[in-house]
Design a protein around this motif. Structure first.
Motif, PDB file in Angstrom:
ATOM      1  N   GLY A 168      15.986  -9.166  21.603  1.00 29.32           N
ATOM      2  CA  GLY A 168      16.198  -8.022  20.723  1.00 29.32           C
ATOM      3  C   GLY A 168      14.976  -7.124  20.683  1.00 29.32           C
ATOM      4  N   GLU A 169      14.897  -6.320  19.616  1.00 31.96           N
ATOM      5  CA  GLU A 169      13.783  -5.382  19.489  1.00 31.96           C
ATOM      6  C   GLU A 169      13.247  -5.428  18.065  1.00 31.96           C
ATOM      7  N   PHE A 170      11.933  -5.338  17.936  1.00 32.07           N
ATOM      8  CA  PHE A 170      11.321  -5.183  16.618  1.00 32.07           C
ATOM      9  C   PHE A 170      10.163  -4.194  16.721  1.00 32.07           C
ATOM     10  N   ASP A 171       9.976  -3.466  15.632  1.00 34.61           N
ATOM     11  CA  ASP A 171       8.903  -2.476  15.621  1.00 34.61           C
ATOM     12  C   ASP A 171       7.552  -3.132  15.480  1.00 34.61           C
ATOM     13  N   SER A 172       7.481  -4.126  14.620  1.00 39.48           N
ATOM     14  CA  SER A 172       6.209  -4.813  14.425  1.00 39.48           C
ATOM     15  C   SER A 172       6.465  -6.196  13.868  1.00 39.48           C
ATOM     16  N   LEU A 173       5.470  -7.031  14.043  1.00 36.94           N
ATOM     17  CA  LEU A 173       5.485  -8.373  13.475  1.00 36.94           C
ATOM     18  C   LEU A 173       4.159  -8.546  12.743  1.00 36.94           C
ATOM     19  N   VAL A 174       4.222  -9.001  11.499  1.00 36.98           N
ATOM     20  CA  VAL A 174       3.039  -9.059  10.650  1.00 36.98           C
ATOM     21  C   VAL A 174       2.775 -10.506  10.243  1.00 36.98           C
ATOM     22  N   TYR A 186       0.293 -18.709   4.434  1.00 39.24           N
ATOM     23  CA  TYR A 186       0.470 -17.500   5.242  1.00 39.24           C
ATOM     24  C   TYR A 186       1.943 -17.109   5.298  1.00 39.24           C
ATOM     25  N   ARG A 187       2.176 -15.873   5.734  1.00 36.41           N
ATOM     26  CA  ARG A 187       3.537 -15.346   5.866  1.00 36.41           C
ATOM     27  C   ARG A 187       3.668 -14.643   7.205  1.00 36.41           C
ATOM     28  N   ILE A 188       4.790 -14.862   7.881  1.00 35.91           N
ATOM     29  CA  ILE A 188       5.117 -14.156   9.118  1.00 35.91           C
ATOM     30  C   ILE A 188       6.345 -13.302   8.840  1.00 35.91           C
ATOM     31  N   THR A 189       6.278 -12.003   9.136  1.00 42.77           N
ATOM     32  CA  THR A 189       7.383 -11.087   8.874  1.00 42.77           C
ATOM     33  C   THR A 189       7.693 -10.293  10.129  1.00 42.77           C
ATOM     34  N   ALA A 190       8.963 -10.304  10.525  1.00 40.00           N
ATOM     35  CA  ALA A 190       9.406  -9.511  11.671  1.00 40.00           C
ATOM     36  C   ALA A 190      10.512  -8.578  11.208  1.00 40.00           C
ATOM     37  N   ASP A 191      10.290  -7.277  11.356  1.00 44.74           N
ATOM     38  CA  ASP A 191      11.322  -6.289  11.053  1.00 44.74           C
ATOM     39  C   ASP A 191      12.082  -6.001  12.342  1.00 44.74           C
ATOM     40  N   VAL A 192      13.219  -6.665  12.459  1.00 42.70           N
ATOM     41  CA  VAL A 192      14.003  -6.608  13.696  1.00 42.70           C
ATOM     42  C   VAL A 192      14.937  -5.403  13.651  1.00 42.70           C
ATOM     43  N   ARG A 193      14.812  -4.548  14.660  1.00 38.98           N
ATOM     44  CA  ARG A 193      15.644  -3.349  14.755  1.00 38.98           C
ATOM     45  C   ARG A 193      16.957  -3.654  15.466  1.00 38.98           C
ATOM     46  N   ALA A 194      16.881  -4.462  16.530  1.00 37.36           N
ATOM     47  CA  ALA A 194      18.074  -4.866  17.271  1.00 37.36           C
ATOM     48  C   ALA A 194      18.045  -6.382  17.408  1.00 37.36           C
ATOM     49  N   PRO A 195      19.056  -7.089  16.957  1.00 37.17           N
ATOM     50  CA  PRO A 195      19.021  -8.558  16.970  1.00 37.17           C
ATOM     51  C   PRO A 195      19.025  -9.103  18.387  1.00 37.17           C
ATOM     52  N   PHE A 203      -2.439  -9.071   9.948  1.00 33.64           N
ATOM     53  CA  PHE A 203      -2.442  -8.889  11.394  1.00 33.64           C
ATOM     54  C   PHE A 203      -1.101  -8.254  11.785  1.00 33.64           C
ATOM     55  N   VAL A 204      -1.142  -7.104  12.418  1.00 27.87           N
ATOM     56  CA  VAL A 204       0.074  -6.392  12.810  1.00 27.87           C
ATOM     57  C   VAL A 204       0.166  -6.375  14.331  1.00 27.87           C
ATOM     58  N   TYR A 205       1.247  -6.915  14.862  1.00 20.26           N
ATOM     59  CA  TYR A 205       1.425  -6.999  16.305  1.00 20.26           C
ATOM     60  C   TYR A 205       2.695  -6.236  16.719  1.00 20.26           C
ATOM     61  N   LEU A 211      -1.881 -16.929  21.346  1.00 12.83           N
ATOM     62  CA  LEU A 211      -0.729 -16.367  20.659  1.00 12.83           C
ATOM     63  C   LEU A 211       0.100 -15.501  21.594  1.00 12.83           C
ATOM     64  N   ASP A 212       1.433 -15.667  21.518  1.00  8.84           N
ATOM     65  CA  ASP A 212       2.365 -14.777  22.193  1.00  8.84           C
ATOM     66  C   ASP A 212       3.252 -14.118  21.154  1.00  8.84           C
ATOM     67  N   VAL A 213       3.475 -12.827  21.290  1.00  8.37           N
ATOM     68  CA  VAL A 213       4.344 -12.069  20.410  1.00  8.37           C
ATOM     69  C   VAL A 213       5.561 -11.632  21.218  1.00  8.37           C
ATOM     70  N   GLY A 214       6.737 -12.025  20.741  1.00  6.40           N
ATOM     71  CA  GLY A 214       7.966 -11.683  21.450  1.00  6.40           C
ATOM     72  C   GLY A 214       8.255 -12.579  22.632  1.00  6.40           C
ATOM     73  N   GLY A 215       7.641 -13.757  22.684  1.00  8.57           N
ATOM     74  CA  GLY A 215       7.896 -14.687  23.781  1.00  8.57           C
ATOM     75  C   GLY A 215       7.064 -15.936  23.663  1.00  8.57           C
ATOM     76  N   ASP A 216       7.280 -16.862  24.591  1.00 10.51           N
ATOM     77  CA  ASP A 216       6.518 -18.118  24.692  1.00 10.51           C
ATOM     78  C   ASP A 216       6.241 -18.281  26.170  1.00 10.51           C
ATOM     79  N   ARG A 217       5.117 -17.704  26.633  1.00  8.92           N
ATOM     80  CA  ARG A 217       4.973 -17.408  28.059  1.00  8.92           C
ATOM     81  C   ARG A 217       4.094 -18.371  28.842  1.00  8.92           C
TER      82      ARG A 217
END
Length: 636
Positions: free
Chosen positions: A614-620, A491-500, A469-471, A592-598
């Protein structure tokens, strides 16, 4: 059948009325579309706007948090208009929106009739009511469920709500006498019922607001109002009640000690409450068993109708009617036909029949009728005053179910089982059940819980029918039925963070159950929220100042729900913890929330950063194995 959708061969009342020139509006609970089809990709043909409604405002799931609801408007998800800190409550919002829809339509086109379908989340679990309503009921139920049940039974007889001579059956076999409880239990259990009572009164006040508005604008006297309650009091609170409704869906109940430790949170605000079985039994007075069963406590409910110009006000009817009778009755009073074809699709015949002859003639004889029932393997059939019913224990052979026989014409509460006295009559009705079940697509019987079924197989093209799943950052909230099926799996959660930054990378659930991956105080944190008890795994190293890969892996143990969680930063292990218990089938009713808990806060510290700064391109999210874990059974 059991496809979770309404065939287009059965036009809804909204579709019928829309074609007759009515404005049509739906507000509140829908839960009539496959849940994995309620995302931004649809398909939309089973959404309200796909089934004849011109406007919709409400929620798509079977339940929602009344302070942090998952709301949809027309064909898209929307945030709640306010939060609990602002005094927000969903039931009030739904009535506000109903009033708005009606007011706007009759102002623009006063000559055009309208149909409003309003389905509250109340008083379905979770029980949630404003504090001032809950305060009114403190101490009101300290006498216990036996006294309350007996008192309700007597009042029903006095008021003529149940027929004279109706017996009060013995308590259900899983409800202890109030006098046999410990003092701790006697202090704990009334808290659940107090919140339920407050929830019910608060809902009643909202219904009153809507009817008052119709009266103020001169529309009440020529409006047909039909009010139907849910199908019986819920047994999903188990023996001690639950503070998180997810527990039941995973095949077990929270313990007495767990509830005692969190007793102060049974307040209608911070928790997702359902009451103990004893209060459900009292709620079904004088009927046996509960919602989900096919004894009267799970299928017999009250209905109130207000006819135009107040016809037959205050009168009662006691003939057997079924929910399928409502549509024919409405069409009868509006003098409209049911279509034999709808937009080129041949229509099934209506299964019900108009109640108008019974309503207008209290002495009308009951007409011949057969009606089957089935829920989670529990079965029943009604035929001309007689009823056969079988209670089913999940996981056991259906052929071992014991059938009971009741003559409802003389035994409203199913208090006298005639199976031993009239075996031929019972055999006749059992045969009738099988015939009706086959004709109505009930077979094959399936007694698995809904969460177990939902997490086992996914339909083709379902958003869950994948292992990766790519978000992307800033996407809308995703409902739980389209969230990655991590329960019972590795399962695995991976976030490629561009800006912390700080805040939540991903979370799934609510204040009562779920999980979060976040950055807090420059550390990577995995927060596993197991029924409100948080286990935090914090990285031993800070998150780098520059781009980085942040990961959490969970590996489940064979034939278990326990497992190991590991944190990694740029591939380096930076923390490990054992999780002794995880969710077997179901994470939460909230998504599910991506990039927050809203919405309802999943993380332990709801005052900490929510939206990731920060910023990330995608979260898998990747599912690493097929379903593992053991199967739990719920003994009702």
């Amino acid at each position: 059948g059991y496809r979770g959708r309404i065939t287009h061969r059965a036009a809804t009342l909204a579709e019928m009325l829309l074609d007759q020139g009515y404005n049509t509006m739906a507000v509140g609970k829908w839960h009539l579309a496959p849940m994995d089809q309620t995302t931004a990709v649809g398909p939309y043909d089973q959404w309200p706007l796909g089934r004849g409604f011109e406007r919709f405002y409400g929620f798509m799931e079977g339940l929602t948090d009344h302070y942090y609801p998952e709301l949809y408007q027309d064909n898209h998800i929307v945030p709640p208009p306010a939060g609990p800190q602002d005094g927000y409550h969903l039931s009030e919002d739904l009535v506000d929106r109903s009033i708005e829809f009606v007011r706007n339509r009759i102002s623009v086109a006063p000559e055009q009739p309208y149909f409003l379908y309003l389905a509250f989340g109340a008083t379905h679990t979770p029980f949630q009511a404003p504090p001032d309503y809950v305060a009114k009921y403190r101490g009101r139920y300290d006498e216990g469920w036996d006294v309350i049940r007996e008192r309700r039974y007597r009042r029903q007889l006095e008021m003529g709500i149940i027929p004279a001579g109706t017996a009060l059956p013995p308590r259900n076999d899983n409800v202890p006498p109030w006098g046999a409880l410990t003092e701790e239990e006697k202090r704990l259990y009334p808290k659940f019922q107090e919140v339920y009572a407050a929830f019910l009164e608060h809902t009643d006040a909202q219904i009153g607001r809507l009817l008052d508005h119709l009266e103020q604008i001169g529309r009440l006297d020529n409006t047909l109002v039909v009010l139907v309650s849910d199908n019986g009091a819920s047994q999903e609170g188990g023996p001690h009640g639950v503070i998180d409704t997810t527990a039941y869906e995973n095949g077990h109940f929270t313990s007495l000690d767990h509830n005692l430790a969190r007793a102060d949170e049974i307040d209608g605000f911070r928790t997702h409450v359902n009451y103990p079985l004893g209060w459900a039994q009292a709620g079904n007075t004088p009927l046996k068993r509960y919602k989900q069963n096919t004894h009267a406590g799970g299928i017999r409910t009250s209905m109130i109708m207000q006819l135009p110009a107040g016809q037959h006000a205050g009168e009662r009817r006691g003939t057997f009617q079924h929910v399928t009778d409502i549509v024919p009755t409405v069409l009868d009073y509006l003098d409209l036909p049911s279509p034999t074809s709808y937009r080129g699709i041949e229509q099934m015949p209506l299964h019900g029949r108009s109640m108008r002859p019974v309503i207008e003639n209290p002495d009308a004889a009951e007409r011949s009728r057969t009606q089957y029932f089935e829920t989670d393997g529990h079965r029943a059939v009604y035929s001309d005053g007689w009823k056969a019913v079988a209670y089913h224990r999940r996981g056991e052979d259906f052929d071992t179910d014991e059938w009971e026989l009741y003559h409802l014409a003389e035994d409203f509460s199913e208090a006298r089982d005639l199976a031993a006295e009239l075996p031929d009559k019972l055999a006749e009705l059992i045969d009738l059940w099988w015939a009706e079940a086959e004709r109505n697509l009930v077979l094959p019987l399936d007694d698995r819980g809904f969460a177990e079924r939902a997490n086992a197989n996914f339909r083709p093209h379902s958003p869950r029918d994948r292992t990766r799943f790519v978000y992307h950052q800033h996407i809308d909230h995703i409902g739980t039925a389209a969230a990655p099926p991590v329960a019972g799996r590795s399962y695995r959660i991976t976030a490629d963070v561009r800006a912390p930054g700080e805040g939540v990378l991903l979370c799934h659930g609510s204040t009562n159950s779920g999980y979060s991956l976040l950055v807090s105080a420059s550390r990577l944190v995995f927060d596993y929220n197991y029924y409100g008890e948080h286990q935090l795994l914090t990285s031993t190293e800070p998150v780098p100042d520059g781009p980085s890969r942040l990961e959490m892996e969970f590996h489940i143990e064979p034939d278990s729900t326990a497992g190991t969680a590991r944190l990694l930063i740029d591939g380096r292990p930076v923390g490990e913890a054992q999780l002794a218990e995880t969710f077997e089938f179901f994470v939460a009713f909230q998504g599910l929330d991506v990039g927050g808990d809203r919405l309802s806060p999943v993380r332990q510290d709801p005052d900490g950063p929510a939206d990731f700064t920060g910023e990330f391109d995608s979260l898998v999210v990747e599912i690493l194995d097929e379903r593992g874990g053991q199967t739990y059974q719920v003994n009702d």
